[in-house]
Design a protein around this motif. Structure first.
Motif, PDB file in Angstrom:
ATOM      1  N   LEU A   1      -0.139   9.125  -5.038  1.00  0.00           N
ATOM      2  CA  LEU A   1       0.300   9.562  -6.368  1.00  0.00           C
ATOM      3  C   LEU A   1       0.565   8.327  -7.221  1.00  0.00           C
ATOM      4  O   LEU A   1       1.427   7.509  -6.902  1.00  0.00           O
ATOM      5  CB  LEU A   1       1.573  10.416  -6.287  1.00  0.00           C
ATOM      6  CG  LEU A   1       1.961  11.050  -7.631  1.00  0.00           C
ATOM      7  CD1 LEU A   1       1.132  12.313  -7.870  1.00  0.00           C
ATOM      8  CD2 LEU A   1       3.447  11.398  -7.687  1.00  0.00           C
ATOM      9  N   LEU A   2      -0.191   8.197  -8.309  1.00  0.00           N
ATOM     10  CA  LEU A   2       0.030   7.144  -9.285  1.00  0.00           C
ATOM     11  C   LEU A   2       0.756   7.772 -10.471  1.00  0.00           C
ATOM     12  O   LEU A   2       0.230   8.688 -11.118  1.00  0.00           O
ATOM     13  CB  LEU A   2      -1.295   6.536  -9.738  1.00  0.00           C
ATOM     14  CG  LEU A   2      -1.208   5.453 -10.831  1.00  0.00           C
ATOM     15  CD1 LEU A   2      -0.358   4.274 -10.370  1.00  0.00           C
ATOM     16  CD2 LEU A   2      -2.610   4.994 -11.236  1.00  0.00           C
ATOM     17  N   SER A   3       1.958   7.291 -10.739  1.00  0.00           N
ATOM     18  CA  SER A   3       2.796   7.927 -11.762  1.00  0.00           C
ATOM     19  C   SER A   3       3.450   6.875 -12.642  1.00  0.00           C
ATOM     20  O   SER A   3       3.508   5.692 -12.294  1.00  0.00           O
ATOM     21  CB  SER A   3       3.874   8.795 -11.097  1.00  0.00           C
ATOM     22  OG  SER A   3       4.671   8.009 -10.215  1.00  0.00           O
ATOM     23  N   GLY A   4       3.954   7.315 -13.789  1.00  0.00           N
ATOM     24  CA  GLY A   4       4.606   6.396 -14.709  1.00  0.00           C
ATOM     25  C   GLY A   4       5.576   7.113 -15.619  1.00  0.00           C
ATOM     26  O   GLY A   4       5.522   8.337 -15.780  1.00  0.00           O
TER      27      GLY A   4
ATOM     28  N   GLY B   1       7.377   1.798 -14.655  1.00  0.00           N
ATOM     29  CA  GLY B   1       8.202   2.036 -15.835  1.00  0.00           C
ATOM     30  C   GLY B   1       7.476   1.737 -17.131  1.00  0.00           C
ATOM     31  O   GLY B   1       7.956   2.107 -18.199  1.00  0.00           O
ATOM     32  N   ASP B   2       6.327   1.060 -17.045  1.00  0.00           N
ATOM     33  CA  ASP B   2       5.527   0.772 -18.238  1.00  0.00           C
ATOM     34  C   ASP B   2       4.050   0.954 -17.912  1.00  0.00           C
ATOM     35  O   ASP B   2       3.319  -0.014 -17.678  1.00  0.00           O
ATOM     36  CB  ASP B   2       5.789  -0.652 -18.733  1.00  0.00           C
ATOM     37  CG  ASP B   2       5.166  -0.904 -20.108  1.00  0.00           C
ATOM     38  OD1 ASP B   2       4.329  -0.088 -20.533  1.00  0.00           O
ATOM     39  OD2 ASP B   2       5.524  -1.908 -20.752  1.00  0.00           O
ATOM     40  N   PRO B   3       3.574   2.194 -17.906  1.00  0.00           N
ATOM     41  CA  PRO B   3       2.170   2.437 -17.581  1.00  0.00           C
ATOM     42  C   PRO B   3       1.211   1.958 -18.670  1.00  0.00           C
ATOM     43  O   PRO B   3       0.000   1.919 -18.441  1.00  0.00           O
ATOM     44  CB  PRO B   3       2.104   3.957 -17.417  1.00  0.00           C
ATOM     45  CG  PRO B   3       3.242   4.484 -18.217  1.00  0.00           C
ATOM     46  CD  PRO B   3       4.318   3.451 -18.146  1.00  0.00           C
TER      47      PRO B   3
ATOM     48  N   TYR C   1      -4.138   7.972 -13.762  1.00  0.00           N
ATOM     49  CA  TYR C   1      -2.761   8.405 -13.514  1.00  0.00           C
ATOM     50  C   TYR C   1      -2.718   9.893 -13.150  1.00  0.00           C
ATOM     51  O   TYR C   1      -3.296  10.741 -13.846  1.00  0.00           O
ATOM     52  CB  TYR C   1      -1.879   8.131 -14.734  1.00  0.00           C
ATOM     53  CG  TYR C   1      -1.247   6.752 -14.692  1.00  0.00           C
ATOM     54  CD1 TYR C   1       0.051   6.577 -14.225  1.00  0.00           C
ATOM     55  CD2 TYR C   1      -1.974   5.631 -15.080  1.00  0.00           C
ATOM     56  CE1 TYR C   1       0.615   5.311 -14.158  1.00  0.00           C
ATOM     57  CE2 TYR C   1      -1.417   4.357 -15.018  1.00  0.00           C
ATOM     58  CZ  TYR C   1      -0.112   4.209 -14.553  1.00  0.00           C
ATOM     59  OH  TYR C   1       0.441   2.955 -14.478  1.00  0.00           O
ATOM     60  N   ASP C   2      -2.012  10.170 -12.059  1.00  0.00           N
ATOM     61  CA  ASP C   2      -1.830  11.564 -11.645  1.00  0.00           C
ATOM     62  C   ASP C   2      -0.721  12.238 -12.432  1.00  0.00           C
ATOM     63  O   ASP C   2      -0.752  13.451 -12.638  1.00  0.00           O
ATOM     64  CB  ASP C   2      -1.480  11.631 -10.151  1.00  0.00           C
ATOM     65  CG  ASP C   2      -2.546  11.001  -9.281  1.00  0.00           C
ATOM     66  OD1 ASP C   2      -3.667  11.539  -9.262  1.00  0.00           O
ATOM     67  OD2 ASP C   2      -2.263   9.969  -8.629  1.00  0.00           O
TER      68      ASP C   2
ATOM     69  N   ALA D   1       0.832  -1.213   0.000  1.00  0.00           N
ATOM     70  CA  ALA D   1       0.000   0.000   0.000  1.00  0.00           C
ATOM     71  C   ALA D   1       0.862   1.257   0.000  1.00  0.00           C
ATOM     72  O   ALA D   1       0.824   2.071   0.923  1.00  0.00           O
ATOM     73  CB  ALA D   1      -0.946  -0.006   1.197  1.00  0.00           C
ATOM     74  N   PRO D   2       1.682   1.481  -1.052  1.00  0.00           N
ATOM     75  CA  PRO D   2       2.611   2.614  -1.043  1.00  0.00           C
ATOM     76  C   PRO D   2       1.900   3.954  -1.215  1.00  0.00           C
ATOM     77  O   PRO D   2       0.820   4.034  -1.813  1.00  0.00           O
ATOM     78  CB  PRO D   2       3.506   2.323  -2.250  1.00  0.00           C
ATOM     79  CG  PRO D   2       2.615   1.560  -3.190  1.00  0.00           C
ATOM     80  CD  PRO D   2       1.760   0.694  -2.298  1.00  0.00           C
ATOM     81  N   ASP D   3       2.528   5.001  -0.702  1.00  0.00           N
ATOM     82  CA  ASP D   3       2.034   6.362  -0.949  1.00  0.00           C
ATOM     83  C   ASP D   3       2.240   6.751  -2.409  1.00  0.00           C
ATOM     84  O   ASP D   3       1.404   7.440  -3.004  1.00  0.00           O
ATOM     85  CB  ASP D   3       2.782   7.367  -0.064  1.00  0.00           C
ATOM     86  CG  ASP D   3       2.563   7.128   1.405  1.00  0.00           C
ATOM     87  OD1 ASP D   3       1.393   6.977   1.805  1.00  0.00           O
ATOM     88  OD2 ASP D   3       3.549   7.100   2.167  1.00  0.00           O
ATOM     89  N   VAL D   4       3.381   6.327  -2.960  1.00  0.00           N
ATOM     90  CA  VAL D   4       3.747   6.687  -4.337  1.00  0.00           C
ATOM     91  C   VAL D   4       3.995   5.402  -5.115  1.00  0.00           C
ATOM     92  O   VAL D   4       4.792   4.559  -4.694  1.00  0.00           O
ATOM     93  CB  VAL D   4       5.013   7.567  -4.362  1.00  0.00           C
ATOM     94  CG1 VAL D   4       5.386   7.922  -5.797  1.00  0.00           C
ATOM     95  CG2 VAL D   4       4.809   8.821  -3.528  1.00  0.00           C
TER      96      VAL D   4
END
Length: 674
Positions: free
Chosen positions: A422-425, A403-405, A440-441, A396-399
């Motif tokens: 924050l969901l990032s890629g 590498g491959d969204p 995705y944020d 359950a990470p915060d961020v």
């Protein structure tokens, strides 16, 4: 960053094919006679390290050649073989502690005394040089203004000082950059030099930090006899001459050397505490403490990064039994092997307030071990996504950073039991036209076309971000010698790399016509390409071995593949790269210290200066012309490679990229909370 500057300034040695010791010795003598002194000694070192025998013959010739040098300075004997000194015409250069054999590139000289010849120069008088101002001062306190000198040279001085911190701070104050050398503790020991010469400190270069450890009385006794020092200074027999030459030929292993810029990091360990003094701390630690009063919010972070399947298979073949190790051990070993390391952020985020870890979703041995450790059955079918989903629901990470969204799209993200803050890629490759990024944020990319497409595909934000170069790679690459003229490492797929494949065949034909060597570390699937490249093909290499392969070439060739918004069902796509490139080989090549010849894309030439830090070609004729030109002009080529490496390490080192990533994360988390 002293460690990065030091690595970037190290001179690159060329590896020559030598069939016999006789031919090697003859070529060394010829190179020396032609004035190529460093190249002659490089070849003798190569013969010695490659095990040619008898080694004494190699070293006796080295001794003879050292004796013929008109310049008897350490710079001529070995320092210029170890480093490309970053001194430009017109620079103001100080030799601090110049003594009786001053640094030949110095414009100004300084020494603690002009009259007491026993102090540090064994009775030899101080040497005044016409036209060079001389100053009588100590290294701890000089009369010069801040940054008065472009470069300060301080060789075999700091082992004598009573105050190493003050001495290094003064050198940092008066110059923009410089070179420091002391005897290594091992040299002090076997040459019986510490006590006899008044050396107070055992000095080491520990990843760019000069470490001073005070000698004890027992250590200063060394081996108790000066016979080896006598053999080095005044050899009589062939064996003694061989020993004396070995000390100069292998000087990097017997001296502590540091090329620095901006400032010198120091740590001091006195033999016993001194009244009124604080415990020894490095300058970096002091600076860190001064800025640590406002600790950032601590965040948990997971990076999920897919690795090439051929690499994973090769990695475990090279590490038999590793699949039985813990999940964490397998991840650590993968990171240490350096595959895709220019994208891997978790190792650099801990100092920035993160509990960060890496998952390689398609690394089946590690994923199976994770399932065993957590007492859950390993999924069948789509095990890549399903195992990753279990891991993320556990952590359950915060961020969360993929590498491959395109593989882990919004449909996957919606299955998480707890949405990350924050969901990032990251993306710099083909994108399916129908991928959903509405959850995705943030999408990061080095290509403006992909950043625009990300917003169109639903991402809330997109930011510019490029790969970085991990500085620790440099120690792993080591002193890799040049073994071929032109090298390429990468993929040669028939659909995505059409132009690259064509240019590789152009180089192959030119190599045959002009007689230069060419290595292609790839596994092309196209039969025609295989045939065209057959004499030059080598097995694919990954991680550190790939970096060593790049480093082994005089010139590294690179060309971008196509990148688009793809409709795979219709076999069509829209170009997203346009006049930009996202090839990570740019950073890997420059960081490794190899001359890069690549295409003149706008964002590449904005980051690195063509003709100064890398070189570009506009068409296949210019590609061949520049290969031939730079093979014929090695000094110009090596200067460009050195400047490219310094620029890459100075602006694109992974610690710098981690800080930029952190700034994006915290800014977008704040924006989301508002």
């Amino acid at each position: 960053m002293p460690a990065l500057f030091d690595h970037a300034a190290r001179r690159r040695k060329r590896n020559r094919p030598v069939p016999s010791i006789e031919e090697g010795l003859s070529l060394s003598a010829a190179l020396f006679a032609d004035g190529n002194h460093n190249e002659a000694f490089d070849l003798l070192e190569q013969l010695l390290l490659e095990g040619f025998t008898p080694g004494q013959d190699i070293l006796v010739l080295a001794h003879d050649l050292f004796g013929k040098l008109e310049d008897r300075s350490r710079y001529a004997l070995y320092q210029s073989r170890c480093y490309d000194f970053p001194i430009r015409p017109g620079d103001k250069v100080l030799d601090m502690g110049s003594g009786h054999i001053p640094f030949p590139l110095a414009t100004h000289l300084a020494d603690i005394t002009f009259s007491d010849h026993a102090l540090g120069r064994a009775g030899e008088p101080f040497r005044f040089v016409d036209g060079k101002p001389c100053y009588e001062c100590s290294v701890e306190s000089t009369p010069f203004a801040d940054k008065e000198f472009d470069f300060v040279y301080c060789s075999h001085v700091l082992e004598h000082t009573a105050a190493p911190e003050a001495a290094c701070a003064e050198l940092s104050r008066i110059a923009k950059r410089g070179y420091i050398e002391t005897p290594a503790p091992s040299k002090d020991l076997f040459l019986n030099a510490a006590g006899v010469s008044g050396h107070k400190w055992a000095v080491d270069n520990r990843d760019g930090v000069l470490s001073f450890r005070e000698y004890s009385p027992g250590q200063m006794e060394c081996i108790g006899h000066g016979i080896l020092q006598d053999m080095h200074n005044a050899p009589r027999t062939d064996r003694e001459q061989a020993f004396s030459a070995l000390v100069n030929l292998m000087a990097r292993n017997l001296n502590t050397m540091l090329m620095w810029e901006g400032g010198i990091d120091v740590e001091v360990s006195p033999r016993r505490p001194r009244r009124g003094s604080e415990p020894a701390r490095s300058l970096a630690a002091q600076a860190s403490n001064e800025t640590a009063s406002e600790a950032p919010e601590r965040l948990s972070m997971v990076q999920g990064h897919l690795f090439y399947t051929p690499y994973v298979e090769d990695f475990y073949a090279r590490h038999p039994g590793l699949e039985r190790s813990s999940f964490r051990t397998q991840m650590d070993e993968l990171v240490g092997d350096a595959f895709s390391g220019i994208h891997i952020l978790p190792p650099y985020l801990e100092p920035l307030g993160y509990e960060a870890q890496l998952i390689v979703p398609n690394c089946r041995p590690a994923q199976e071990q994770w399932a065993r450790e957590h007492g859950v059955p390993f999924p069948e079918g789509d095990w890549v996504r399903e195992t990753t989903l279990m891991q993320l629901n556990e952590i359950a990470p915060d961020v969360l950073y993929f590498g491959d969204p395109a593989w882990f799209d919004s449909a996957f993200a919606r299955r998480l039991t707890k949405r990350p803050r924050l969901l990032s890629g990251w993306r710099a490759a083909n994108i399916p036209h129908d991928v959903d990024w509405t959850d995705y944020d943030l999408i990061l990319s080095s290509l403006s076309g992909i950043r625009r497409a990300a917003l169109d595909l639903g991402a809330r934000a997109a930011e510019h971000f490029t790969p970085g170069f991990p500085a620790w790679y440099l120690d792993q690459i080591g002193e890799t010698r040049q073994e071929c003229d032109v090298v390429f490492s990468g993929q040669c797929t028939p659909t995505q790399h059409v132009q690259r494949n064509h240019l590789l065949t152009v180089i192959a034909k030119a190599a045959q016509k002009h007689g230069f060597s060419f290595r292609v570390h790839a596994s092309p699937s196209d039969p025609e390409l295989q045939k065209a490249l057959a004499p030059h093909l080598r097995p694919p290499v990954f991680g550190i071995e790939m970096l060593k392969a790049l480093r082994s070439g005089a010139i590294s060739f690179d060309a971008r593949g196509s990148i688009g918004l793809m409709n795979y069902a219709e076999g069509s796509g829209r170009d997203l790269a346009q006049k930009e490139s996202a090839n990570m080989r740019v950073f890997e090549t420059l960081g490794a210290g190899t001359f890069l010849l690549t295409e003149p894309y706008d964002n590449i030439t904005a980051m690195f200066e063509p003709g100064r830090e890398l070189e570009t070609f506009a068409d296949e004729k210019e590609l061949v012309d520049k290969i031939l030109y730079y093979l014929a002009h090695p000094r110009e080529r090596e200067d460009i490679a050195r400047r490219g490496r310094m620029r890459c390490l100075g602006e694109h080192e992974m610690g710098i990229k981690a800080k930029l990533f952190d700034s994006y994360v915290r800014r977008h988390i704040r924006a989301a909370s508002n």
